[in-house]
Write a protein that holds these residues in place. Structure first.
Motif, PDB file in Angstrom:
ATOM      1  N   ALA A  80     -41.734  63.785  19.087  1.00  0.00           N
ATOM      2  CA  ALA A  80     -42.123  64.788  18.091  1.00  0.00           C
ATOM      3  C   ALA A  80     -43.193  64.252  17.146  1.00  0.00           C
ATOM      4  N   ALA A  81     -43.198  62.934  16.937  1.00  0.00           N
ATOM      5  CA  ALA A  81     -44.202  62.300  16.074  1.00  0.00           C
ATOM      6  C   ALA A  81     -45.479  61.955  16.835  1.00  0.00           C
ATOM      7  N   GLY A  82     -45.529  62.289  18.144  1.00  0.00           N
ATOM      8  CA  GLY A  82     -46.723  62.035  18.943  1.00  0.00           C
ATOM      9  C   GLY A  82     -46.769  60.657  19.578  1.00  0.00           C
ATOM     10  N   ILE A  83     -45.669  59.927  19.518  1.00  0.00           N
ATOM     11  CA  ILE A  83     -45.615  58.591  20.116  1.00  0.00           C
ATOM     12  C   ILE A  83     -45.314  58.741  21.596  1.00  0.00           C
ATOM     13  N   LYS A  84     -46.112  58.116  22.435  1.00  0.00           N
ATOM     14  CA  LYS A  84     -45.966  58.256  23.883  1.00  0.00           C
ATOM     15  C   LYS A  84     -45.228  57.096  24.542  1.00  0.00           C
ATOM     16  N   THR A  85     -45.205  55.937  23.907  1.00  0.00           N
ATOM     17  CA  THR A  85     -44.559  54.750  24.471  1.00  0.00           C
ATOM     18  C   THR A  85     -43.808  54.032  23.371  1.00  0.00           C
ATOM     19  N   VAL A  86     -42.583  53.621  23.666  1.00  0.00           N
ATOM     20  CA  VAL A  86     -41.833  52.784  22.737  1.00  0.00           C
ATOM     21  C   VAL A  86     -41.388  51.527  23.474  1.00  0.00           C
ATOM     22  N   PHE A  87     -41.219  50.471  22.731  1.00  0.00           N
ATOM     23  CA  PHE A  87     -40.793  49.198  23.276  1.00  0.00           C
ATOM     24  C   PHE A  87     -39.433  48.832  22.711  1.00  0.00           C
ATOM     25  N   ALA A  88     -38.751  47.946  23.402  1.00  0.00           N
ATOM     26  CA  ALA A  88     -37.518  47.349  22.910  1.00  0.00           C
ATOM     27  C   ALA A  88     -37.593  45.870  23.242  1.00  0.00           C
ATOM     28  N   TYR A  89     -37.257  45.047  22.284  1.00  0.00           N
ATOM     29  CA  TYR A  89     -37.343  43.602  22.476  1.00  0.00           C
ATOM     30  C   TYR A  89     -35.959  43.019  22.718  1.00  0.00           C
ATOM     31  N   SER A  90     -35.912  41.961  23.510  1.00  0.00           N
ATOM     32  CA  SER A  90     -34.651  41.315  23.837  1.00  0.00           C
ATOM     33  C   SER A  90     -34.801  39.806  23.745  1.00  0.00           C
ATOM     34  N   GLU A  91     -33.728  39.170  23.313  1.00  0.00           N
ATOM     35  CA  GLU A  91     -33.714  37.704  23.271  1.00  0.00           C
ATOM     36  C   GLU A  91     -32.662  37.115  24.202  1.00  0.00           C
ATOM     37  N   THR A  92     -31.785  37.940  24.733  1.00  0.00           N
ATOM     38  CA  THR A  92     -30.712  37.425  25.583  1.00  0.00           C
ATOM     39  C   THR A  92     -30.566  38.263  26.844  1.00  0.00           C
ATOM     40  N   HIS A  93     -29.933  37.671  27.851  1.00  0.00           N
ATOM     41  CA  HIS A  93     -29.683  38.412  29.093  1.00  0.00           C
ATOM     42  C   HIS A  93     -28.729  39.587  28.838  1.00  0.00           C
ATOM     43  N   GLU A  94     -27.790  39.405  27.922  1.00  0.00           N
ATOM     44  CA  GLU A  94     -26.869  40.498  27.586  1.00  0.00           C
ATOM     45  C   GLU A  94     -27.637  41.701  27.035  1.00  0.00           C
ATOM     46  N   MET A  95     -28.586  41.424  26.115  1.00  0.00           N
ATOM     47  CA  MET A  95     -29.407  42.503  25.566  1.00  0.00           C
ATOM     48  C   MET A  95     -30.273  43.126  26.654  1.00  0.00           C
ATOM     49  N   ASP A  96     -30.787  42.314  27.580  1.00  0.00           N
ATOM     50  CA  ASP A  96     -31.582  42.839  28.704  1.00  0.00           C
ATOM     51  C   ASP A  96     -30.803  43.936  29.417  1.00  0.00           C
ATOM     52  N   GLY A  97     -29.534  43.656  29.700  1.00  0.00           N
ATOM     53  CA  GLY A  97     -28.701  44.617  30.426  1.00  0.00           C
ATOM     54  C   GLY A  97     -28.543  45.923  29.676  1.00  0.00           C
ATOM     55  N   TYR A  98     -28.278  45.860  28.387  1.00  0.00           N
ATOM     56  CA  TYR A  98     -28.133  47.085  27.590  1.00  0.00           C
ATOM     57  C   TYR A  98     -29.417  47.903  27.611  1.00  0.00           C
ATOM     58  N   ILE A  99     -30.517  47.206  27.394  1.00  0.00           N
ATOM     59  CA  ILE A  99     -31.813  47.892  27.311  1.00  0.00           C
ATOM     60  C   ILE A  99     -32.185  48.532  28.652  1.00  0.00           C
TER      61      ILE A  99
END
Length: 116
Positions: A80-99
């Motif tokens: 809605a704000a016109g953003i076409k791409t968002v990122f998510a950062y991870s520092e652990t393999h556990e976070m990788d899985g969630y993302i």
């Protein structure tokens, strides 16, 4: 003579006619240009990349759909704000899985930082 200067907000439209034709919102960015005889011959931008941050769900409500539902809503708000791409950062393999379970794909990027 080549000059290096910050591009004034009212001149951001000039960015639309060079390279990939991208002009960010001047309220949320800084553009520096190199000019020769008044013509832009180079540019560099300081941008805030939209990224999903600070996702948290109370332990009692984990394992359900709260995180997925919040992700869908934050993405809808970004669209809605016109953003076409968002990122998510991870520092652990556990976070990788969630993302990854939320539909994000790993990018072949390296992130560098510099304290200034």
């Amino acid at each position: 003579m080549i000059t290096i200067e910050r591009l004034p907000a009212e001149e951001y439209d000039a960015l639309l006619s060079i390279e990939e034709g991208y002009a960010p919102d001047p309220k949320a960015s800084i553009a520096v240009v190199a000019k020769h005889d008044g013509v832009i011959i180079g540019r560099m931008m300081l941008l805030g990349v939209a990224h999903v941050e600070a996702a948290w769900v109370n332990d009692r409500y984990r394992g359900g759909t709260v995180l997925e539902r919040m992700t869908k809503e934050i993405e809808a708000q970004a669209r809605a704000a016109g953003i076409k791409t968002v990122f998510a950062y991870s520092e652990t393999h556990e976070m990788d899985g969630y993302i990854q379970r939320l539909g994000y794909e790993r990018c072949p990027l390296r992130v560098y930082r510099k304290e200034i």
